[in-house]
Design a protein around this motif. Structure first.
Motif, PDB file in Angstrom:
ATOM      1  N   MET A   1       0.835  -1.185   0.000  1.00 17.09           N
ATOM      2  CA  MET A   1       0.000   0.000   0.000  1.00 17.09           C
ATOM      3  C   MET A   1       0.815   1.157   0.000  1.00 17.09           C
ATOM      4  O   MET A   1       1.385   1.275   0.690  1.00 17.09           O
ATOM      5  CB  MET A   1      -0.633  -0.188   1.233  1.00 17.09           C
ATOM      6  N   LYS A   2       0.841   2.034  -0.414  1.00 24.12           N
ATOM      7  CA  LYS A   2       1.663   2.621   0.551  1.00 24.12           C
ATOM      8  C   LYS A   2       1.784   4.105   0.375  1.00 24.12           C
ATOM      9  O   LYS A   2       1.574   4.643  -0.679  1.00 24.12           O
ATOM     10  CB  LYS A   2       2.982   1.956   0.606  1.00 24.12           C
ATOM     11  N   PRO A   3       2.041   4.781   1.499  1.00 21.61           N
ATOM     12  CA  PRO A   3       2.007   6.207   1.453  1.00 21.61           C
ATOM     13  C   PRO A   3       3.161   6.779   0.663  1.00 21.61           C
ATOM     14  O   PRO A   3       4.173   6.155   0.531  1.00 21.61           O
ATOM     15  CB  PRO A   3       2.136   6.583   2.917  1.00 21.61           C
ATOM     16  N   ILE A   4       3.028   8.009   0.232  1.00 21.27           N
ATOM     17  CA  ILE A   4       4.146   8.748  -0.342  1.00 21.27           C
ATOM     18  C   ILE A   4       4.611   9.702   0.733  1.00 21.27           C
ATOM     19  O   ILE A   4       3.894  10.602   1.142  1.00 21.27           O
ATOM     20  CB  ILE A   4       3.713   9.525  -1.593  1.00 21.27           C
ATOM     21  N   PHE A   5       5.828   9.537   1.215  1.00 23.80           N
ATOM     22  CA  PHE A   5       6.327  10.323   2.312  1.00 23.80           C
ATOM     23  C   PHE A   5       6.887  11.658   1.840  1.00 23.80           C
ATOM     24  O   PHE A   5       7.356  11.779   0.704  1.00 23.80           O
ATOM     25  CB  PHE A   5       7.447   9.569   3.046  1.00 23.80           C
ATOM     26  N   THR A   6       6.849  12.646   2.704  1.00 28.00           N
ATOM     27  CA  THR A   6       7.545  13.890   2.436  1.00 28.00           C
ATOM     28  C   THR A   6       9.043  13.621   2.546  1.00 28.00           C
ATOM     29  O   THR A   6       9.476  12.673   3.202  1.00 28.00           O
ATOM     30  CB  THR A   6       7.155  14.963   3.468  1.00 28.00           C
ATOM     31  N   HIS A  64      -0.681   9.296  -5.942  1.00 31.68           N
ATOM     32  CA  HIS A  64      -0.919   9.085  -4.520  1.00 31.68           C
ATOM     33  C   HIS A  64      -1.665   7.770  -4.322  1.00 31.68           C
ATOM     34  O   HIS A  64      -2.549   7.422  -5.120  1.00 31.68           O
ATOM     35  CB  HIS A  64      -1.732  10.242  -3.941  1.00 31.68           C
ATOM     36  N   PRO A  65      -1.329   7.008  -3.281  1.00 34.75           N
ATOM     37  CA  PRO A  65      -1.940   5.686  -3.087  1.00 34.75           C
ATOM     38  C   PRO A  65      -3.452   5.677  -2.932  1.00 34.75           C
ATOM     39  O   PRO A  65      -4.069   4.615  -3.033  1.00 34.75           O
ATOM     40  CB  PRO A  65      -1.265   5.177  -1.814  1.00 34.75           C
ATOM     41  N   THR A  66      -4.072   6.835  -2.661  1.00 30.32           N
ATOM     42  CA  THR A  66      -5.536   6.877  -2.546  1.00 30.32           C
ATOM     43  C   THR A  66      -6.169   7.707  -3.653  1.00 30.32           C
ATOM     44  O   THR A  66      -7.378   7.964  -3.615  1.00 30.32           O
ATOM     45  CB  THR A  66      -5.960   7.452  -1.181  1.00 30.32           C
ATOM     46  N   GLU A  67      -5.393   8.101  -4.640  1.00 28.93           N
ATOM     47  CA  GLU A  67      -5.892   8.993  -5.686  1.00 28.93           C
ATOM     48  C   GLU A  67      -6.578   8.218  -6.810  1.00 28.93           C
ATOM     49  O   GLU A  67      -6.034   7.254  -7.337  1.00 28.93           O
ATOM     50  CB  GLU A  67      -4.729   9.804  -6.263  1.00 28.93           C
ATOM     51  N   GLY A  91      -5.328   2.647 -17.324  1.00 22.85           N
ATOM     52  CA  GLY A  91      -6.601   3.226 -16.919  1.00 22.85           C
ATOM     53  C   GLY A  91      -7.035   2.877 -15.517  1.00 22.85           C
ATOM     54  O   GLY A  91      -8.199   3.099 -15.153  1.00 22.85           O
ATOM     55  N   LEU A  92      -6.111   2.348 -14.687  1.00 28.42           N
ATOM     56  CA  LEU A  92      -6.431   2.021 -13.299  1.00 28.42           C
ATOM     57  C   LEU A  92      -6.214   3.249 -12.428  1.00 28.42           C
ATOM     58  O   LEU A  92      -5.627   4.246 -12.856  1.00 28.42           O
ATOM     59  CB  LEU A  92      -5.562   0.849 -12.839  1.00 28.42           C
ATOM     60  N   ASP A  93      -6.662   3.180 -11.191  1.00 18.84           N
ATOM     61  CA  ASP A  93      -6.514   4.320 -10.293  1.00 18.84           C
ATOM     62  C   ASP A  93      -5.254   4.193  -9.431  1.00 18.84           C
ATOM     63  O   ASP A  93      -4.269   4.849  -9.693  1.00 18.84           O
ATOM     64  CB  ASP A  93      -7.766   4.487  -9.428  1.00 18.84           C
TER      65      ASP A  93
END
Length: 293
Positions: A1-6, A64-67, A91-93
């Motif tokens: 999953m994963k977040p994109i860190f600053t 972004h992982p939730t975009e 074409g995936l999210d």
């Protein structure tokens, strides 16, 4: 999953991982170079080999992982690391976990489970889970039942008889991530509890066995509070599980656990076939192949 860190957060994590690595006995670290490496991917999250081991499929979040941006895609690669089609399915999210069963590729993509024909990459079916927050990993049982984790929603979904519905929740399993069907049960990698804004947790996640008949959880020996867990593979009698935050690959054997390999933060949903381990690295946009000993 994963977040994109600053950059600041990522710097802290890399520093912590480096300190952690120095504390590992030399005999436990794996220093071999990879068999091959593919670069210039776009946040590769998961990798799966087809049953023959000839082809690999890689999910790329590409945002972004939730975009929900329709920029995510699946890459097709040969087992020797040649990119056959970088944008094989488009074409995936924010595609994450993937699994293959009987010629079908299952893709967890936020609130949607896509089913793709592995012969030509065409879309066969889509199943919606509107209440899910982030569908994450996928595994398929022997009878064709599909299980999908919802990391942020804290549930495991099940696709059976063409119905995708929430199937399992438990307070102990606050953020289920990696899933693997094994010997009639589910192995479930929990991300942890007490989720912080940067996706670290107050308590590390454990690796569980989930009995699908009784719906009871049991911690895998050696898997208690292991880390922020992501992918799971089985290598003989060994269970390998990745920690996304530290980049650590753990090995559980019997009642013991040790570090099999130390990579960089961003070690995502690992895969394996025919004695080869595949490590998608979300932060460095690479996929590497390693010989398992």
């Amino acid at each position: 999953m994963k977040p994109i860190f600053t950059p600041r957060t990522l710097s802290k994590i890399i520093t912590a991982a480096a300190v952690y690595l120095l504390a590992i006995p030399a005999c436990m670290a794996m220093s071999d170079t990879p068999l091959w490496q593919i670069s210039q991917l776009n946040q590769p999250e998961s990798v799966i080999a087809d049953p023959s081991g000839k082809w690999l499929y890689i999910s790329n979040i590409n945002g972004h992982p939730t975009e929900l941006n329709a920029k995510g895609y699946i890459s097709k690669v040969s087992r020797d690391g040649k990119v056959i089609d970088k944008h094989w399915v488009v074409g995936l999210d924010a595609p994450k976990g993937i699994a293959i069963k009987e010629g079908k590729l299952y893709i967890a993509d936020m609130q949607t489970l896509h089913v793709i024909n592995v012969e030509d990459g065409s879309l066969l079916q889509q199943f919606k889970a509107p209440q899910a927050e982030m569908l994450n990993d996928v595994t398929v049982a022997d009878d064709g039942t599909v299980y999908i984790s919802d990391l942020l929603g804290g549930s495991i979904y099940r696709l059976k008889q063409s119905q995708l519905l929430p199937w399992f929740t438990d307070p102990e399993l606050a953020h289920p991530n990696g899933l693997l069907w094994r010997q009639g049960e589910l192995l479930v990698a929990n991300w942890g509890t007490g989720l912080n804004d940067d996706f670290t947790t107050q308590t590390p996640g454990s690796l569980y066995r989930l009995n699908i008949t009784t719906k009871t959880l049991a911690v895998v020996p050696g898997g208690y509070q292991l880390g922020n867990l992501d992918g799971i593979v089985v290598d003989g009698d060994n269970i390998l599980v990745s920690d996304w935050i530290t980049g650590t690959l753990y090995q559980l054997t019997g009642n013991e656990r040790r570090t099999r390999m130390q990579l960089e933060p961003g070690l995502a949903d690992i895969g394996s076939t025919n004695g080869i381990l595949y490590t998608p690295m979300m932060q460095s946009n690479t996929l590497s192949a390693w010989q398992l000993r």
